[in-house]
Write a protein that holds these residues in place. Structure first.
Motif, short mmCIF file in Angstrom:
data_model
loop_
_atom_site.label_atom_id
_atom_site.label_comp_id
_atom_site.label_asym_id
_atom_site.label_seq_id
_atom_site.Cartn_x
_atom_site.Cartn_y
_atom_site.Cartn_z
N HIS A 95 23.88 7.09 30.07
CA HIS A 95 23.87 7.03 28.61
C HIS A 95 24.94 7.96 28.04
O HIS A 95 25.32 8.95 28.64
CB HIS A 95 22.49 7.35 28.04
N ILE A 96 25.43 7.59 26.87
CA ILE A 96 26.54 8.31 26.25
C ILE A 96 25.98 9.22 25.17
O ILE A 96 25.08 8.84 24.42
CB ILE A 96 27.53 7.31 25.62
N LYS A 97 26.54 10.41 25.08
CA LYS A 97 26.10 11.35 24.04
C LYS A 97 26.38 10.76 22.66
O LYS A 97 27.41 10.10 22.46
CB LYS A 97 26.89 12.66 24.16
N LEU A 98 25.51 11.09 21.72
CA LEU A 98 25.71 10.63 20.35
C LEU A 98 27.08 11.09 19.82
O LEU A 98 27.74 10.39 19.06
CB LEU A 98 24.58 11.15 19.45
N LEU A 109 29.90 8.52 21.25
CA LEU A 109 29.83 7.06 21.12
C LEU A 109 30.27 6.69 19.71
O LEU A 109 29.58 6.98 18.74
CB LEU A 109 28.40 6.56 21.37
N LYS A 138 29.01 9.71 14.75
CA LYS A 138 27.89 9.95 13.84
C LYS A 138 27.52 11.43 13.71
O LYS A 138 26.92 11.82 12.71
CB LYS A 138 26.68 9.13 14.32
#
Lengths: 76, 402
Positions: free
Chosen positions: B194-197, B200, B249
């Motif tokens: 999974h990619i860090k917020l 991404l 974000k």
């Protein structure tokens, strides 16, 4: 809307606005399989991580959540 | 037409291949094509009914990238030829890098000249790549979803598939995870994918009618328009254009949709965009992240977006997917045809080859990107991004080949 909560949550997706971009799944730290049949994060079982990254990254902000209450929710 | 063999193994395994590739995007189809062309039996599966859809990509790819991966630019998928770039800062000042002017003997529309790159239709491009793989001998199953794999005692692995509601288990020496930004295959092997917020990019684009373009990829930098990313205007052929942006974000409060609305209505392009009409809406998550530190496990490797093979300055992933797929397909055929087992240790060779050919440069790009977006002062950050983008696409760039 709080960005962090310790309680498990159940996500809801406003399918009308969902553009099937996959960003929610890409950012999700859950194990394999925490996805819906429409390539979004799962909506049929509670999320106990509740990091809310999926809600944050959604380009059209179409993910929301409710707190998980076992007695009211359907079984995963 | 493929028919399943009767199950006579007692293990539920119906068919056997050298490799099974999960996901038929540019990375998966290219891995499959090179593996089959070099003598392996290959199954390529994709859960979609139409490859490339829904589109999650702007579709820009260099001529060089196609050529290196043995893909001829075809009217089947090319929407418009590209000859250079226009990089804008937040105020609308621009640097134009037009290869028709910089290298007129090489790039242009004249005889003996070629485009610098293309904007492709991903639906047609992904289908074309799958067709090329099929013609090289790959077996393709659409509407086929993979749900897991397990390592078997004989050194191979079993992959559980569901094809048009039918459960099928196939055996292979290697499973290739080419399942894109939402990759699940790496998670099967316990790889944290999974990619860090913060890494991404949240992207949204409109395909529009009524916006003029001139064969250039236009890139608009600046925190005002796209914090932690950039906005773009790309030619899309037949009079269409793409207007889009990606944001990080963790660097802003509003979503991509709000920023795109702001860019359309309030930017220095507002007059140009005034009469545009939206004809398609597309979005995506683009990893502006480091490549995965581990892209292999026993009987398993990852390629393309699934391995985070994305250029973290441009967000471009087609070139890196094609190149990575070629490396993977050639490596797997050499390894398996030599009779060596597909252990984690042996598959590390794929990762090493990839690092040498492109990965080390991608790590460098990632560090450049981090340095820019870690700059706290917005004006300084804007200046750095504008300078880096302008430099990146110039003929002198050290990263030209990525």
């Amino acid at each position: 809307m709080s960005m962090k909560t310790k309680q498990p949550v159940v996500f809801e997706i406003g399918w009308n606005a969902c553009i099937k971009c996959g960003a929610c799944v890409a950012v999700c730290p859950q194990e394999a399989g925490f996805i819906s049949n429409f390539d979004t994060i799962a909506v049929h079982k509670p999320c106990d991580i509740a990091c809310m990254f999926c809600e944050a990254v959604c380009p059209v902000s179409t993910i929301t959540h409710t707190l998980y209450t076992p007695s009211l929710s359907t079984q995963p | 037409m493929q028919y399943n063999m009767p199950d006579n193994t007692g293990t539920g395994i119906k068919q056997e291949f050298d490799i099974v590739v999960i996901g038929s995007g540019p990375a998966g189809a290219t891995t499959a094509r090179y593996a089959a062309a070099n003598g392996l039996s290959v199954l390529l599966v994709d859960k979609k009914q139409e490859l490339g859809a829904p589109i999650q990509c702007s579709g820009a790819v260099s001529h060089n990238a196609l050529e290196q991966a043995g893909v001829l630019p075809s009217p089947e998928f090319v929407q418009e030829a590209i000859y250079g770039f226009a990089i804008y800062n937040a105020k609308g000042e621009k640097k134009i890098i037009d290869y028709r002017e910089i290298k007129p003997a090489e790039y242009g529309t004249g005889e003996g000249c070629k485009p610098l790159g293309y904007v492709v239709d991903r639906r047609r491009f992904d289908r074309y790549l799958a067709t090329q793989a099929e013609r090289a001998g790959v077996t393709i199953w659409l509407k086929t979803e993979a749900s897991g794999y397990r390592v078997l005692d004989d050194g191979s692995c079993a992959i559980d598939l569901c094809k048009f509601n039918e459960s099928i288990t196939v055996k292979a020496k290697v499973v290739v995870g080419a399942d894109g930004v939402q990759s699940q295959v790496g998670k099967w092997a316990g790889i944290k994918t999974h990619i860090k917020l913060s890494e991404l990019a949240s992207c949204l684009q409109f395909v529009v009618d009524g916006v003029q373009t001139d064969g250039l990829l236009e890139i608009v930098t600046g925190n005002e328009w796209a914090p932690g990313g950039y906005a773009w205007v790309f030619p899309k052929g037949h009079g269409y254009a793409e207007i889009g942006l990606g944001i990080t974000k963790t660097m802003c409060a509003e979503n991509a949709q709000a920023y795109l609305d702001h860019f359309l209505k309030n930017s220095f392009f507002k007059e140009r965009f005034k009469n545009c009409r939206i004809v398609e809406i597309q979005g995506g998550g683009v990893p502006l992240a480091a490549p995965l530190k581990t892209q292999y496990a026993d009987n398993l490797i990852l390629v393309g977006d699934a391995a985070r093979h994305v250029n973290s300055i441009t967000g471009g992933g087609i070139h890196t997917a094609l190149s990575g797929g070629k490396i993977a397909g050639e490596f797997l055929s050499a390894l398996l045809l030599s009779g060596q087992p597909a252990t984690e240790n042996n598959l590390k060779g794929y990762h090493d080859n990839w690092l040498k050919a492109m990965g080390n440069n991608m790590w460098k790009l990632y560090r450049v990107k981090r340095k820019i977006f870690d700059t706290a002062d917005v004006l300084q950050r804007d200046e750095q991004l504008y300078a880096t983008m302008s430099n990146y696409f110039s003929p002198e760039s050290e990263y030209k080949k990525i």
